[in-house]
Design an enzyme around this catalytic site. Structure first.
Site, PDB file in Angstrom:
ATOM      1  N   CYS A  51       0.806  -1.225   0.000  1.00  0.00           N
ATOM      2  CA  CYS A  51       0.000   0.000   0.000  1.00  0.00           C
ATOM      3  C   CYS A  51       0.836   1.271   0.000  1.00  0.00           C
ATOM      4  CB  CYS A  51      -0.957  -0.013   1.185  1.00  0.00           C
ATOM      5  SG  CYS A  51      -2.010  -1.475   1.177  1.00  0.00           S
TER       6      CYS A  51
ATOM      7  N   HIS B  57      -2.156   8.195   5.966  1.00  0.00           N
ATOM      8  CA  HIS B  57      -2.496   6.908   5.361  1.00  0.00           C
ATOM      9  C   HIS B  57      -3.927   6.558   5.750  1.00  0.00           C
ATOM     10  CE1 HIS B  57      -1.739   3.139   3.420  1.00  0.00           C
ATOM     11  NE2 HIS B  57      -1.900   2.428   4.526  1.00  0.00           N
TER      12      HIS B  57
ATOM     13  N   GLU C 254      -0.546   5.321  13.535  1.00  0.00           N
ATOM     14  CA  GLU C 254      -0.127   6.481  12.741  1.00  0.00           C
ATOM     15  C   GLU C 254      -0.236   7.755  13.574  1.00  0.00           C
ATOM     16  OE1 GLU C 254      -0.652   8.461   8.284  1.00  0.00           O
ATOM     17  OE2 GLU C 254      -2.146   6.999   8.979  1.00  0.00           O
TER      18      GLU C 254
ATOM     19  N   LYS D  40      -9.052   8.511   2.068  1.00  0.00           N
ATOM     20  CA  LYS D  40      -9.723   7.203   2.030  1.00  0.00           C
ATOM     21  C   LYS D  40     -11.137   7.272   2.582  1.00  0.00           C
ATOM     22  CE  LYS D  40      -5.466   4.450   2.278  1.00  0.00           C
ATOM     23  NZ  LYS D  40      -4.480   5.555   2.388  1.00  0.00           N
TER      24      LYS D  40
ATOM     25  N   HIS E 265      -9.636   2.444   0.109  1.00  0.00           N
ATOM     26  CA  HIS E 265      -8.199   2.154   0.059  1.00  0.00           C
ATOM     27  C   HIS E 265      -7.851   1.589  -1.313  1.00  0.00           C
ATOM     28  CE1 HIS E 265      -4.212   1.279   1.041  1.00  0.00           C
ATOM     29  NE2 HIS E 265      -4.363   0.619   2.175  1.00  0.00           N
TER      30      HIS E 265
ATOM     31  N   PHE F  86       1.827  -3.276   4.000  1.00  0.00           N
ATOM     32  CA  PHE F  86       2.133  -4.585   4.575  1.00  0.00           C
ATOM     33  C   PHE F  86       3.603  -4.918   4.308  1.00  0.00           C
ATOM     34  CE2 PHE F  86      -2.421  -6.560   4.230  1.00  0.00           C
ATOM     35  CZ  PHE F  86      -2.833  -5.747   5.272  1.00  0.00           C
TER      36      PHE F  86
END
Length: 409
Positions: free
Chosen positions: A163, A302, A313, A334, A339, A397
């Site tokens: 991502c 994010h 975050e 998002k 996403h 990830f």
């Protein structure tokens, strides 16, 4: 001496608009792109919602024969790249094609091709597999097809960092121009993985929202957040060496001034709980740009809407910014588009560029209240104000952290 790099063109295919103009109008209006999945029957699936691209006709953006040799993530990339190159008013006849490169990431490539050809393998045997399966499937084909479509003969790359792919792709394109490898880079990300296998996999991982309410499914930083909503699309930016852009009289949206990336070296899916890896990426981007934390007023987070990501975050932002964290505007695109996986960072950076250009910080749609530790300003409303810098974060990830810092030009 490192060269200065500016942004001269934008392109986007998103769940809330198939051009930058449509996308940005929807962002300003707080429009969301969530709805029932229509690509396949979700009767047996716990996840029912996604943020699909609507009314996309590849024939409007490329030769129909060429489109048939591309999977959807590549079609999105070519469409967005065409828009961005047109926006930048770049004529390849007037450029040295070996000085115009391409860096477009995709986290997955084509799950559609994998599923389709596997079904053939099981039902009809190995002799029936398409000879184009591999070139249709592999993730580098977004960059490859854009290069072929527009005659870009310079550096051609596909960064795959889950991502964080879109943000790392822009960052590596930025570095390529800084150090003289190219005059122009077509950079960004593309993804289209709303398929039975994709949805099942993320559901099994307990990463996606199982909400069936399109108005309350992707709610980053909210106390009721329960997972991300899968989106799809592409975001492309034209990065250009400053003197090259000025010489041809290009319109300059913003300047790219900093890039940082790190690894958590912690877990295959979870960000580091203390947020240090993401904090170090943000700090590296600011150091690269030569700016202090006090100069930054806005972060495009994010912000996936998962319980762990948004909390960790937040910790990262506090670690990187200290007391300044309380003064920041922090939002998540998002909340409107879901996403987009490998395309997320690129599309979100397109939003950042427009925010810097127009002096507008969009709201985090659906956000009402966070839990106790999450006590920063997550933009429950939009703001009309000067945006001198925009810092865009992406976490992937595998522990990938990437941050891009742009500046009003």
């Amino acid at each position: 001496m490192k060269k200065r790099v500016v942004i001269t063109g934008l392109g986007a295919v998103t769940p809330i608009g198939n051009s930058v103009e449509e996308f940005w109008a929807s962002i300003r209006a707080g429009k969301t792109g969530f709805g029932p999945i229509t690509y396949f029957d979700t009767g047996d699936y716990r996840c029912k919602l996604a943020a699909q691209v609507k009314d996309f006709d590849p024939g409007q953006h490329m030769d129909k024969k060429a489109a048939r040799r591309m999977e959807q993530f590549c079609q999105f990339a070519v469409a967005a790249a065409g828009e961005a190159l047109k926006d930048a008013k770049i004529s390849m006849e007037e450029e040295n094609p070996y000085r115009v490169g391409c860096c477009i990431g995709s986290g997955i490539g084509s799950l559609q091709a994998m599923e389709r050809e596997y079904d053939k393998l099981i039902s009809k045997g190995p002799s029936r597999i398409s000879p184009l399966m591999v070139p249709l499937m592999i993730s580098n084909m977004a960059a490859g097809n854009v290069s072929i479509a527009f005659g870009l003969k310079g550096k051609n790359m596909d960064v795959v960092t889950a991502c964080a792919s879109g943000t790392n792709s822009v960052g590596e394109a930025f570095r390529s121009i800084q150090y003289g490898d190219a005059d122009i880079m077509v950079a960004g990300g593309a993804e289209s993985s709303i398929t039975p296998l994709g949805v099942s996999g993320f559901t099994a991982l307990t990463a996606v929202s199982l909400s069936q309410d399109p108005e309350k499914c992707s709610i980053p930083f909210d106390k009721d957040r329960n997972g991300f909503v899968m989106g799809e699309g592409a975001g492309i930016l034209i990065l250009e060496e400053l003197e090259h852009a000025q010489k041809r009289g290009a319109y300059i949206y913003a300047e790219v001034v900093g890039y940082g990336c790190t690894s958590d070296a912690y877990h295959i899916t979870s960000p580091a709980e203390d947020g240090e890896g993401a904090a170090q990426a943000m700090m590296a981007a600011m150091k690269d740009a030569g700016v202090t934390t006090e100069e930054i007023t806005y972060i495009n987070a994010h912000g996936t809407s998962t319980p762990y990501n948004d909390l960790f975050e937040t910790r990262a932002i506090k670690m990187a910014f200290g007391e300044q964290a309380k003064k920041l505007r922090i939002n998540s695109t998002k909340s409107m588009i879901g996403h987009l996986l490998g395309a997320a960072g690129a599309v979100e950076l397109v939003a950042c560029v427009k925010e810097v250009e127009e002096g507008f910080i969009h709201q985090t749609v659906g956000f009402t209240e966070a839990e106790e530790e999450m006590d920063l300003n997550y933009c429950g409303e939009s703001y009309e104000e000067e945006v001198p810098y925009a810092l865009s974060n992406s976490l992937g990830f595998g522990g990938h952290n990437a941050s891009i810092l742009i500046k009003k030009f």
